[in-house]
Design a protein around this motif. Structure first.
Motif, PDB file in Angstrom:
ATOM      1  N   GLY A  10      -7.272   3.012   3.215  1.00  0.00           N
ATOM      2  CA  GLY A  10      -7.074   3.715   1.946  1.00  0.00           C
ATOM      3  C   GLY A  10      -6.213   2.905   1.007  1.00  0.00           C
ATOM      4  N   LYS A  39      -4.239   3.769   8.178  1.00  0.00           N
ATOM      5  CA  LYS A  39      -3.275   3.487   9.249  1.00  0.00           C
ATOM      6  C   LYS A  39      -1.832   3.891   8.883  1.00  0.00           C
ATOM      7  CE  LYS A  39      -2.050  -0.893  11.314  1.00  0.00           C
ATOM      8  NZ  LYS A  39      -2.755  -2.174  11.480  1.00  0.00           N
ATOM      9  N   LYS A  40      -1.456   3.706   7.626  1.00  0.00           N
ATOM     10  CA  LYS A  40      -0.072   4.006   7.231  1.00  0.00           C
ATOM     11  C   LYS A  40       0.109   5.516   7.049  1.00  0.00           C
ATOM     12  CE  LYS A  40       2.528   0.757   6.572  1.00  0.00           C
ATOM     13  NZ  LYS A  40       3.318   0.083   7.630  1.00  0.00           N
ATOM     14  N   THR A  50       2.205  -2.918  -6.549  1.00  0.00           N
ATOM     15  CA  THR A  50       1.616  -4.018  -7.333  1.00  0.00           C
ATOM     16  C   THR A  50       2.303  -4.192  -8.687  1.00  0.00           C
ATOM     17  OG1 THR A  50      -0.061  -2.520  -8.179  1.00  0.00           O
ATOM     18  CG2 THR A  50      -0.696  -3.881  -6.302  1.00  0.00           C
ATOM     19  N   SER A 160     -12.513  -1.481   4.284  1.00  0.00           N
ATOM     20  CA  SER A 160     -11.694  -1.872   3.122  1.00  0.00           C
ATOM     21  C   SER A 160     -10.255  -1.964   3.611  1.00  0.00           C
ATOM     22  CB  SER A 160     -11.837  -0.837   2.005  1.00  0.00           C
ATOM     23  OG  SER A 160     -11.622   0.468   2.520  1.00  0.00           O
ATOM     24  N   GLY A 162      -8.270  -4.636   3.741  1.00  0.00           N
ATOM     25  CA  GLY A 162      -7.442  -5.714   3.220  1.00  0.00           C
ATOM     26  C   GLY A 162      -7.510  -6.954   4.099  1.00  0.00           C
ATOM     27  N   ALA A 166       1.089  -9.536   3.426  1.00  0.00           N
ATOM     28  CA  ALA A 166       1.944  -8.367   3.177  1.00  0.00           C
ATOM     29  C   ALA A 166       1.654  -7.216   4.132  1.00  0.00           C
ATOM     30  CB  ALA A 166       1.793  -7.922   1.711  1.00  0.00           C
ATOM     31  N   GLY A 170       0.363  -2.467   5.507  1.00  0.00           N
ATOM     32  CA  GLY A 170      -0.720  -2.013   6.388  1.00  0.00           C
ATOM     33  C   GLY A 170      -1.804  -3.026   6.676  1.00  0.00           C
ATOM     34  N   SER A 171      -2.009  -3.995   5.789  1.00  0.00           N
ATOM     35  CA  SER A 171      -3.120  -4.949   5.980  1.00  0.00           C
ATOM     36  C   SER A 171      -2.656  -6.074   6.907  1.00  0.00           C
ATOM     37  CB  SER A 171      -3.543  -5.524   4.622  1.00  0.00           C
ATOM     38  OG  SER A 171      -2.391  -5.970   3.918  1.00  0.00           O
ATOM     39  N   ASP A 172      -2.985  -5.961   8.168  1.00  0.00           N
ATOM     40  CA  ASP A 172      -2.445  -6.906   9.158  1.00  0.00           C
ATOM     41  C   ASP A 172      -3.521  -7.775   9.800  1.00  0.00           C
ATOM     42  OD1 ASP A 172      -3.806  -5.071  10.561  1.00  0.00           O
ATOM     43  OD2 ASP A 172      -2.157  -4.429  11.845  1.00  0.00           O
ATOM     44  N   GLN A 337       1.190 -12.290  -1.746  1.00  0.00           N
ATOM     45  CA  GLN A 337       0.470 -11.153  -2.341  1.00  0.00           C
ATOM     46  C   GLN A 337      -0.953 -11.063  -1.797  1.00  0.00           C
ATOM     47  OE1 GLN A 337       0.652 -10.774  -6.580  1.00  0.00           O
ATOM     48  NE2 GLN A 337       2.870 -10.647  -6.600  1.00  0.00           N
ATOM     49  N   ILE A 367     -10.561  -8.055   2.352  1.00  0.00           N
ATOM     50  CA  ILE A 367     -11.075  -8.424   3.685  1.00  0.00           C
ATOM     51  C   ILE A 367     -12.112  -9.549   3.542  1.00  0.00           C
ATOM     52  CG2 ILE A 367     -12.991  -6.750   3.751  1.00  0.00           C
ATOM     53  CD1 ILE A 367     -12.234  -6.179   6.667  1.00  0.00           C
ATOM     54  N   TYR A 377      -6.431 -10.211 -10.999  1.00  0.00           N
ATOM     55  CA  TYR A 377      -7.730 -10.623 -10.451  1.00  0.00           C
ATOM     56  C   TYR A 377      -8.035  -9.981  -9.094  1.00  0.00           C
ATOM     57  CZ  TYR A 377      -7.747 -13.888 -14.236  1.00  0.00           C
ATOM     58  OH  TYR A 377      -7.734 -14.415 -15.498  1.00  0.00           O
TER      59      TYR A 377
HETATM   60  C1  LIG Z   1       3.705  -7.027  -3.717  1.00  0.00           C
HETATM   61  C2  LIG Z   1       2.289  -7.187  -4.199  1.00  0.00           C
HETATM   62  C3  LIG Z   1       2.022  -7.105  -5.553  1.00  0.00           C
HETATM   63  C4  LIG Z   1       0.705  -7.263  -6.013  1.00  0.00           C
HETATM   64  N1  LIG Z   1       0.454  -7.123  -7.348  1.00  0.00           N
HETATM   65  C5  LIG Z   1      -0.819  -7.232  -7.808  1.00  0.00           C
HETATM   66  C6  LIG Z   1      -1.136  -6.986  -9.179  1.00  0.00           C
HETATM   67  O1  LIG Z   1      -0.292  -6.579  -9.984  1.00  0.00           O
HETATM   68  N2  LIG Z   1      -2.436  -7.181  -9.582  1.00  0.00           N
HETATM   69  C7  LIG Z   1      -3.423  -7.570  -8.706  1.00  0.00           C
HETATM   70  O2  LIG Z   1      -4.575  -7.733  -9.128  1.00  0.00           O
HETATM   71  N3  LIG Z   1      -3.169  -7.747  -7.379  1.00  0.00           N
HETATM   72  C8  LIG Z   1      -1.899  -7.565  -6.915  1.00  0.00           C
HETATM   73  N4  LIG Z   1      -1.649  -7.715  -5.570  1.00  0.00           N
HETATM   74  C9  LIG Z   1      -2.795  -7.950  -4.652  1.00  0.00           C
HETATM   75  C10 LIG Z   1      -3.569  -6.634  -4.437  1.00  0.00           C
HETATM   76  O3  LIG Z   1      -2.666  -5.585  -4.212  1.00  0.00           O
HETATM   77  C11 LIG Z   1      -4.527  -6.720  -3.239  1.00  0.00           C
HETATM   78  O4  LIG Z   1      -5.354  -7.845  -3.372  1.00  0.00           O
HETATM   79  C12 LIG Z   1      -5.397  -5.459  -3.177  1.00  0.00           C
HETATM   80  O5  LIG Z   1      -4.580  -4.338  -2.960  1.00  0.00           O
HETATM   81  C13 LIG Z   1      -6.436  -5.552  -2.070  1.00  0.00           C
HETATM   82  O6  LIG Z   1      -7.067  -4.300  -1.969  1.00  0.00           O
HETATM   83  P1  LIG Z   1      -7.758  -3.856  -0.602  1.00  0.00           P
HETATM   84  O7  LIG Z   1      -8.136  -2.435  -0.782  1.00  0.00           O
HETATM   85  O8  LIG Z   1      -8.779  -4.838  -0.230  1.00  0.00           O
HETATM   86  O9  LIG Z   1      -6.607  -3.949   0.499  1.00  0.00           O
HETATM   87  P2  LIG Z   1      -5.227  -3.159   0.584  1.00  0.00           P
HETATM   88  O10 LIG Z   1      -4.825  -2.667  -0.736  1.00  0.00           O
HETATM   89  O11 LIG Z   1      -4.338  -4.056   1.351  1.00  0.00           O
HETATM   90  O12 LIG Z   1      -5.594  -1.891   1.465  1.00  0.00           O
HETATM   91  C14 LIG Z   1      -5.991  -1.985   2.813  1.00  0.00           C
HETATM   92  C15 LIG Z   1      -5.654  -0.670   3.495  1.00  0.00           C
HETATM   93  O13 LIG Z   1      -6.248  -0.652   4.794  1.00  0.00           O
HETATM   94  C16 LIG Z   1      -5.336  -0.086   5.696  1.00  0.00           C
HETATM   95  N5  LIG Z   1      -5.652  -0.557   7.057  1.00  0.00           N
HETATM   96  C17 LIG Z   1      -5.550  -1.826   7.524  1.00  0.00           C
HETATM   97  N6  LIG Z   1      -5.918  -1.889   8.819  1.00  0.00           N
HETATM   98  C18 LIG Z   1      -6.280  -0.628   9.166  1.00  0.00           C
HETATM   99  C19 LIG Z   1      -6.752  -0.046  10.375  1.00  0.00           C
HETATM  100  N7  LIG Z   1      -6.919  -0.779  11.499  1.00  0.00           N
HETATM  101  N8  LIG Z   1      -7.036   1.292  10.395  1.00  0.00           N
HETATM  102  C20 LIG Z   1      -6.861   2.051   9.281  1.00  0.00           C
HETATM  103  N9  LIG Z   1      -6.410   1.542   8.100  1.00  0.00           N
HETATM  104  C21 LIG Z   1      -6.120   0.215   8.048  1.00  0.00           C
HETATM  105  C22 LIG Z   1      -3.981  -0.568   5.195  1.00  0.00           C
HETATM  106  O14 LIG Z   1      -2.924   0.224   5.676  1.00  0.00           O
HETATM  107  C23 LIG Z   1      -4.162  -0.487   3.688  1.00  0.00           C
HETATM  108  O15 LIG Z   1      -3.757   0.755   3.158  1.00  0.00           O
HETATM  109  C24 LIG Z   1      -0.349  -7.538  -5.086  1.00  0.00           C
HETATM  110  C25 LIG Z   1      -0.062  -7.620  -3.717  1.00  0.00           C
HETATM  111  C26 LIG Z   1       1.249  -7.437  -3.270  1.00  0.00           C
HETATM  112  C27 LIG Z   1       1.527  -7.501  -1.799  1.00  0.00           C
END
Ligand SMILES: Cc1cc2nc3c(=O)[nH]c(=O)nc-3n(C[C@H](O)[C@H](O)[C@H](O)COP(=O)(O)OP(=O)(O)OC[C@H]3O[C@@H](n4cnc5c(N)ncnc54)[C@H](O)[C@@H]3O)c2cc1C
Length: 401
Positions: A10, A39-40, A50, A160, A162, A166, A170-172, A337, A367, A377
């Protein structure tokens, strides 16, 4: 039978995917249920962090040179045709450009977070937090998700989760393991948009900000430059320009890497020399703290310039325009990030993000092997891919009716 769609993760991509799909399903009265497994302890923790809590949503300049990955060519139209501002306005969130950067009108990430949560709620998309998905097995046409809570069975699954930057949010990297087990290729990851650690950093510089032009050198050769701002820290260098330059660090990490600081980039070397010469003629000495930040001036004077003659203008020009700090490494994935690397994009349909290896399996956001620059971006791609997946699943559901 009610069709079950499970979104694992999420974060930015999963929340957009859930919100869009929930709305489509509700408005067309399809017999389907969307559940987000997170997960969180709560949804969207990274989204809230962000842009230093301001959430830089997107950028006016969406040219593909702002992205890195092995196979980006097929994503250009998806990225460039997704309008983040209009998308969120339809959900009730206003936004504004500051220069090229798009921020929520409120300048608060929490506004984006609440807008998405409100939409999920409105369209009856449920979520289960503290639910860690540990493995996925496809049996016949169904996906079985094994979690720390229980086993879920679904018809469609969206990964989704991640990347592996960071992980406190949660994104490990567990998403990579799940995709790998399902036969997908994962490019190794390295941290990007991350602070750089310098050799022998003088702690007295901590907190100093410099506006100027900053160059990354590998084995004395300029690799890339950024105009903007840097911040000195206890261990080295941070600030937007450094985060941008960090994108190139790993490529050259087997060579001597340096950051060159041009703190007076409005002057060409010859102009600067003339100006310094004029100053010397006026009062017989040069005060660097009349030109640059006091602490940086003291650092250059105490550490270096006194070794030379003040009248050695070429040396002073060089120190002001190209003072080098040697880089020993990055602050690592925890502080990054994003990560460069991830799931091979060519194994997914470039419009629907459905796996070419496993029907009804989708992956979007970080991912995938798509990493963007600072400047909105990464969120832009997470939102665009989440939206595309929702549309694709909806179309597929319609075909099954
Ligand atoms: C401090 C910081 C500041 C940033 N600022 C910006 C910004 O201003 N603008 C910008 O464009 N980008 C920014 N980024 C980058 C951006 O936040 C990420 O690229 C973006 O959030 C990726 O989205 P996502 O949904 O793919 O992954 P995430 O947002 O990382 O979400 C993945 C989710 O999956 C969950 N998850 C993981 N593994 C499991 C599992 N096994 N079971 C269940 N759930 C799980 C995690 O807990 C997490 O909630 C920033 C990043 C950081 C760390």
């Amino acid at each position: 039978m009610t069709k079950q769609i499970m979104i694992i993760g999420g974060g930015s991509c999963g929340l957009v995917c859930g919100a869009v799909l929930g709305r489509f399903i509700a408005e067309s009265d399809l017999d389907a249920q969307v559940i987000i497994l997170e997960k969180k302890e709560k949804l969207g923790k990274k989204l809230l962090a962000t842009g230093n809590g301001r959430c830089n949503l997107s950028n006016r300049d969406l040219s593909m040179n702002h992205y890195e990955g092995h196979d980006l060519s097929t994503l250009e139209s998806l990225i460039q045709n997704f309008d983040v501002q209009t998308f969120f306005e339809e959900l009730g969130l206003w936004s504004k450009y500051q220069g090229d950067l798009l921020y929520p009108q409120s300048e608060q990430a929490v506004s984006v977070h609440e807008c998405l949560l409100r939409t999920l709620n409105k369209y009856h998309v449920s979520s289960i937090c503290e639910c860690d998905v540990e493995s996925i097995v496809k049996k016949k046409e169904k996906y079985h998700l094994y979690t720390n809570q229980k086993e879920f069975i679904c018809d469609y699954v969206v990964l989704s989760m991640g990347g592996d930057a960071a992980s406190q949010f949660g994104s490990d990297g567990s998403g990579f393991k799940l995709l790998k087990a399902l036969g997908h290729h994962i490019y190794p990851t390295v941290p990007s948009l991350v602070q750089l650690v310098c050799r022998n950093m003088d702690k007295r510089l901590k907190g100093v900000r410099i506006h100027g032009t900053f160059k990354l050198y590998a084995a004395q050769k300029e690799v890339h430059q950024e105009k903007g701002e840097i911040l000195f820290t206890e261990y080295g260098l941070s600030g937007i320009s450094i985060l941008q330059l960090s994108r190139y660090y790993q490529q050259y990490s087997d060579q001597k890497i340096e950051i060159g600081i041009d703190a007076v980039d409005q002057y060409e070397p010859s102009q600067l020399k003339e100006k310094l010469k004029w100053q010397l003629q006026q009062n017989g000495e040069l005060q660097l703290n009349g030109i640059i930040h006091q602490k940086y001036a003291n650092y250059l004077e105490n550490g270096r310039i006194k070794e030379y003659s003040y009248k050695d203008l070429n040396t002073i020009v060089q120190l002001l325009k190209d003072y080098r700090f040697e880089i020993m490494g990055t602050k690592g994935k925890e502080s990054a990030q994003v990560c460069i690397g991830g799931a091979d994009v060519s194994e997914f349909n470039n419009e629907t993000f459905e796996s070419k290896l496993s029907a009804h399996l989708y992956a979007g956001g970080e991912i995938l092997d798509v990493a963007g620059d600072c400047g909105g971006y990464n969120l832009h791609f997470a939102f665009a891919s989440g939206n595309a997946i929702a549309k694709a699943i909806y179309q597929s559901l319609l075909m099954e009716v």
